[in-house]
Design a protein around this motif. Structure first.
Motif, mmCIF file in Angstrom:
data_model
loop_
_atom_site.group_PDB
_atom_site.id
_atom_site.type_symbol
_atom_site.label_atom_id
_atom_site.label_comp_id
_atom_site.label_asym_id
_atom_site.label_seq_id
_atom_site.Cartn_x
_atom_site.Cartn_y
_atom_site.Cartn_z
ATOM 1 N N ASP A 24 49.231 37.108 54.252
ATOM 2 C CA ASP A 24 49.597 37.661 52.949
ATOM 3 C C ASP A 24 48.815 36.970 51.839
ATOM 4 N N PRO A 25 47.705 37.561 51.407
ATOM 5 C CA PRO A 25 46.931 36.944 50.321
ATOM 6 C C PRO A 25 47.561 37.093 48.954
ATOM 7 N N GLY A 26 48.669 37.845 48.859
ATOM 8 C CA GLY A 26 49.343 38.028 47.578
ATOM 9 C C GLY A 26 48.469 38.760 46.575
ATOM 10 N N LYS A 27 48.559 38.342 45.311
ATOM 11 C CA LYS A 27 47.833 39.042 44.247
ATOM 12 C C LYS A 27 46.324 38.990 44.467
ATOM 13 N N PHE A 28 45.832 37.967 45.192
ATOM 14 C CA PHE A 28 44.392 37.833 45.392
ATOM 15 C C PHE A 28 43.813 38.994 46.202
ATOM 16 N N GLY A 29 44.653 39.681 46.961
ATOM 17 C CA GLY A 29 44.190 40.828 47.735
ATOM 18 C C GLY A 29 44.379 42.158 47.044
ATOM 19 N N GLU A 30 44.946 42.138 45.832
ATOM 20 C CA GLU A 30 45.179 43.375 45.097
ATOM 21 C C GLU A 30 43.927 43.788 44.331
ATOM 22 N N ALA A 31 43.592 45.059 44.395
ATOM 23 C CA ALA A 31 42.315 45.541 43.864
ATOM 24 C C ALA A 31 42.137 45.213 42.386
ATOM 25 N N ALA A 32 43.126 45.526 41.558
ATOM 26 C CA ALA A 32 42.959 45.330 40.117
ATOM 27 C C ALA A 32 42.773 43.856 39.780
#
Length: 361
Positions: free
Chosen positions: A256-264
Motif C-alpha cells: 500500500d503506497p498510500g497517497k504516493f501511488g495516487e495519480a494526482a
C-alpha cells in the motif's frame, strides 16, 4: 508460517499525545498573479496561542490534518499550508499543467509566501517554525533570512540538497544495473530496498540510466499528445513518487503506497521535486551551512532517524557541524531508531516532547 503477519510497523500507532482536532479556520491566500498562485491553509489548536508555522516536505508534498497532532492544542496556534503547486493550493501540475504550477515556483517565492501568510493571519511577533525533510530546508532558509521572526526552529529529517545527497537517493547503481543489478557499485538507498529500486530504475531505458534524474525530468518535461504518452508520463511520476514514499519508512507497507501511488498526487509531487532538484533547490552552493551564523539567537532543535534512507543521517551531522562552527550549537539533537517519515513512532514521540518542552514565546 505467515511471515507477513509477523511484520511489525515502524509507523506511529498509539504514540500520539494529542487527539486529532478540527480546523478552526481554513482558506486560500492569493500570493501571486500570472499565474494566480493561491495557497490553501488550515489553522488548528488555540486561536490565541503561540503560532507555529508548519512546513511540509517534498518539494511537492502537502499537509494533512494529522500533522497538527505534534502540538498541544491548548498552547499552540498551528498553521498548516500547502506550498505552491501542492495539495489543495492552486494551480497544480495535475489539474492545471506544469506551465502554470511550476511558474514562479522557487525557494525565494516560498520564503516570501511564508511572510505573506504571516501577515494575512495577523502574526506580528515571533513564531515557531517546524519543518521536516524539504520542510527542514525551507525552514532553515526562512530563518536564516528572517531570524527576527523566528522563536525556535524544530527540524526533522534534515535535507541539505547537495548533489551527493540526491545521487544517493536517485542514482545509486543505476548506471550498471542492467548487467549487475545487485552489485554495490555506488552508495545509495537501493542497498536497503533492492526490489523497490528495480521498479524505479526499470522505468528508464538502460542507455539513459547514467543520469536517472535527468531521464525522469525529460519525461516530465514532455508534452504528450497521445494516450500512450500520457500513460508513460503518469507511470514515471508514480514510480518516482512511490520510490520515495516506500523508502521513507524503515519498515515499508509494501502492498500500500498510500497517497504516493495516487495519480494526482504523484504527478504534482514528482514534477515539482524534479523541477527543484534540476535547479539545485534554487539555492547557492552551501547557502544553508554557510548561513547558520544568522541563527545565533534562534534555538535549533533537530530530530533525525538513524535509519533514514531518504535523507541519510550524515546530512544532520553536516548541519550540526556547521552550527557548532558558527558558535550556535543545536539546543536539541535527537537520533531516533527510525527511518525518514515523520509518522514513525519514535520520531513522533521526540518531536512532541520537544514542542512540549519549548520555552514560551
Amino acid at each position: 508460517m505467515d511471515f507477513a503477519a509477523l511484520r511489525k510497523t515502524s509507523k506511529v500507532t498509539t504514540e500520539w499525545t494529542y487527539p486529532q482536532g478540527q480546523a478552526l479556520r481554513t482558506g486560500w491566500l492569493r500570493v501571486d498573479t500570472a499565474p494566480d498562485h493561491e495557497l490553501y491553509w488550515e489553522e488548528y489548536g488555540n486561536a490565541d496561542g503561540e503560532p507555529v508555522m508548519f512546513l511540509h516536505g517534498g518539494p511537492g508534498g502537502a499537509c494533512a490534518p494529522v500533522m497538527s497532532r505534534f502540538f498541544d492544542p491548548a498552547r499552540y496556534r498551528v498553521i498548516l499550508f500547502d506550498q505552491r503547486g501542492c495539495g489543495q493550493s492552486r494551480p497544480t501540475v495535475a489539474a492545471d499543467g506544469p506551465e502554470k504550477a511550476l511558474a514562479h515556483n522557487t525557494t525565494d517565492h516560498l520564503v516570501a509566501d511564508i511572510n505573506a501568510l504571516r501577515e494575512a493571519l495577523g502574526i506580528t511577533g515571533k513564531m515557531h517554525v517546524f519543518g521536516g525533510s524539504w520542510g527542514s530546508t525551507l525552514a532553515l532558509v526562512y530563518a536564516i533570512r528572517n531570524p527576527e521572526k523566528v522563536a525556535s526552529l524544530i527540524l526533522r529529517g534534515i535535507f541539505l540538497g547537495r548533489q551527493e545527497d540526491l545521487l544517493y537517493m536517485y542514482q545509486g547503481n543505476a548506471a550498471t544495473f542492467e548487467t549487475q543489478p545487485y552489485a554495490l557499485t555506488e552508495p545509495g538507498a537501493y542497498i536497503t530496498y533492492p526490489e523497490e529500486w528495480k521498479a524505479f530504475v526499470e522505468v528508464i531505458a538502460p542507455e539513459q540510466r547514467g543520469d536517472i534524474m535527468g531521464a525522469y525530468k525529460a519525461i516530465f518535461d514532455s508534452r504528450p499528445s497521445t494516450d500512450e504518452g500520457r500513460e508513460r508520463q503518469l507511470q514515471a511520476a508514480v514510480a518516482w513518487s512511490v520510490w520515495e514514499g516506500t523508502i521513507s519508512n524503515m519498515i515499508p507497507a509494501a502492498a500500500d503506497p498510500g497517497k504516493f501511488g495516487e495519480a494526482a498526487f504523484a504527478l504534482s509531487f514528482a514534477q515539482i521535486e524534479a523541477h527543484f532538484f534540476a535547479n539545485d533547490l534554487f539555492l547557492k552552493p552551501d547557502e544553508i551551512t554557510d548561513g547558520v551564523g544568522a541563527l545565533k539567537d534562534v534555538p535549533v532543535h533537530i530530530v533525525h532517524g538513524r535509519f533514514d534512507q531518504v535523507c541519510p543521517l550524515t546530512q544532520a551531522s553536516r548541519l550540526v557541524q556547521a552550527l557548532n562552527a558558527a558558535g550556535t550549537p543545536p539546543a536539541t539533537y535527537v537520533r531516533t531508531d527510525a527511518g525518514h517519515s515523520a509518522m514513525e513512532g519514535q520520531t513522533v514521540l521526540a518531536l512532541t516532547a520537544i514542542m512540549d518542552g519549548l520555552p514560551r514565546i
